[in-house]
Design a protein around this motif. Structure first.
Motif, PDB file in Angstrom:
ATOM      1  N   GLY A  11       0.959   3.288   2.168  1.00 53.33           N
ATOM      2  CA  GLY A  11       2.124   2.629   1.594  1.00 53.33           C
ATOM      3  C   GLY A  11       3.407   2.808   2.375  1.00 53.33           C
ATOM      4  O   GLY A  11       4.446   2.265   2.000  1.00 53.33           O
ATOM      5  N   GLU A  96       4.387   2.968  -5.740  1.00 53.80           N
ATOM      6  CA  GLU A  96       4.711   1.593  -6.156  1.00 53.80           C
ATOM      7  C   GLU A  96       4.135   0.582  -5.171  1.00 53.80           C
ATOM      8  O   GLU A  96       3.584  -0.440  -5.569  1.00 53.80           O
ATOM      9  N   ARG A  97       4.263   0.881  -3.885  1.00 54.78           N
ATOM     10  CA  ARG A  97       3.774  -0.046  -2.868  1.00 54.78           C
ATOM     11  C   ARG A  97       2.266  -0.200  -2.910  1.00 54.78           C
ATOM     12  O   ARG A  97       1.758  -1.320  -2.808  1.00 54.78           O
ATOM     13  N   ALA A  99       0.316   0.259  -5.386  1.00 50.93           N
ATOM     14  CA  ALA A  99      -0.052  -0.420  -6.637  1.00 50.93           C
ATOM     15  C   ALA A  99       0.167  -1.927  -6.527  1.00 50.93           C
ATOM     16  O   ALA A  99      -0.589  -2.708  -7.105  1.00 50.93           O
ATOM     17  N   ALA A 100       1.179  -2.337  -5.771  1.00 55.03           N
ATOM     18  CA  ALA A 100       1.545  -3.754  -5.689  1.00 55.03           C
ATOM     19  C   ALA A 100       0.844  -4.511  -4.568  1.00 55.03           C
ATOM     20  O   ALA A 100       0.764  -5.739  -4.618  1.00 55.03           O
ATOM     21  N   ARG A 101       0.345  -3.823  -3.555  1.00 55.43           N
ATOM     22  CA  ARG A 101      -0.200  -4.557  -2.409  1.00 55.43           C
ATOM     23  C   ARG A 101      -1.499  -5.276  -2.773  1.00 55.43           C
ATOM     24  O   ARG A 101      -2.257  -4.820  -3.629  1.00 55.43           O
ATOM     25  N   THR A 102      -1.718  -6.382  -2.090  1.00 57.14           N
ATOM     26  CA  THR A 102      -2.890  -7.208  -2.375  1.00 57.14           C
ATOM     27  C   THR A 102      -3.882  -7.246  -1.222  1.00 57.14           C
ATOM     28  O   THR A 102      -4.969  -7.787  -1.371  1.00 57.14           O
ATOM     29  N   LYS A 108      -5.460   1.944  -5.914  1.00 56.65           N
ATOM     30  CA  LYS A 108      -5.466   1.314  -7.234  1.00 56.65           C
ATOM     31  C   LYS A 108      -6.083   2.238  -8.294  1.00 56.65           C
ATOM     32  O   LYS A 108      -5.632   2.261  -9.432  1.00 56.65           O
ATOM     33  N   ARG A 113      -4.817   7.580  -6.415  1.00 54.75           N
ATOM     34  CA  ARG A 113      -3.389   7.875  -6.552  1.00 54.75           C
ATOM     35  C   ARG A 113      -3.159   9.391  -6.553  1.00 54.75           C
ATOM     36  O   ARG A 113      -2.204   9.874  -5.949  1.00 54.75           O
ATOM     37  N   SER A 138      11.932   3.463   3.130  1.00 56.64           N
ATOM     38  CA  SER A 138      12.556   3.092   1.861  1.00 56.64           C
ATOM     39  C   SER A 138      14.001   2.638   2.084  1.00 56.64           C
ATOM     40  O   SER A 138      14.590   1.997   1.213  1.00 56.64           O
TER      41      SER A 138
END
Length: 155
Positions: A11, A96-97, A99-102, A108, A113, A138
């Motif tokens: 991330g 956060e990154r 969790a959001a990446r596709t 996940k 984590r 950041s």
């Protein structure tokens, strides 16, 4: 031509910065693929394939090379790099990154984590000791990090 390792926690932006450096004319290799890595040992550990990495790093080049990755066996290759750039960010930002990446499923699951938290506490300090430069992603954009890396190449 210089060889640059871009490393850091999941991330932190390694792949994004490597891709940007490739767009700007460097030879760029994101090593988080089966072509460059393999599962080794028990419990399984995702490591660089040594012959492939050595071939990549020993190949004469007309352009600088950016390699991105974070593997347990990367220290054995440090002597081949002119620069080792650590990308860092606060733990909450990293979580956060991922969790959001596709484009990457890692991070996940709850156990992944937890692994990221453990690595942040234990691995990142080791990476920091071996780094020749550190950039906090950041507060710096991908473009700004690429600018700074390229600035180190020319200066």
């Amino acid at each position: 031509m210089q060889r640059i390792l871009i490393t850091g926690m999941s991330g932190a932006g390694k792949s994004s910065v490597c891709l940007e450096l490739g767009r700007r004319g460097l030879d760029a290799v994101d090593t988080d693929t089966d072509a460059w890595c393999e599962w080794v040992g028990e419990p399984p550990d995702w490591q660089w394939r040594e012959p492939e990495l050595l071939r990549l790093l020993r190949t004469p080049r007309t352009r600088s090379l950016a390699v991105s990755g974070c593997k347990t066996n990367q220290g054995m290759f440090y002597a081949y790099f002119d620069q080792i750039v650590l990308l860092s960010a606060p733990l909450d930002v990293l979580l956060e990154r991922v969790a959001a990446r596709t484009d990457n499923p890692y991070g996940k699951a709850a156990h992944e984590r937890e692994e990221i938290v453990r690595y942040f506490q234990t691995v990142e300090p080791l990476l920091r000791r071996g780094a020749t430069a550190e950039f906090d992603t950041s507060i710096l954009s991908v473009s700004q990090v690429a600018d700074r890396i390229l600035g180190q190449l020319s200066g």
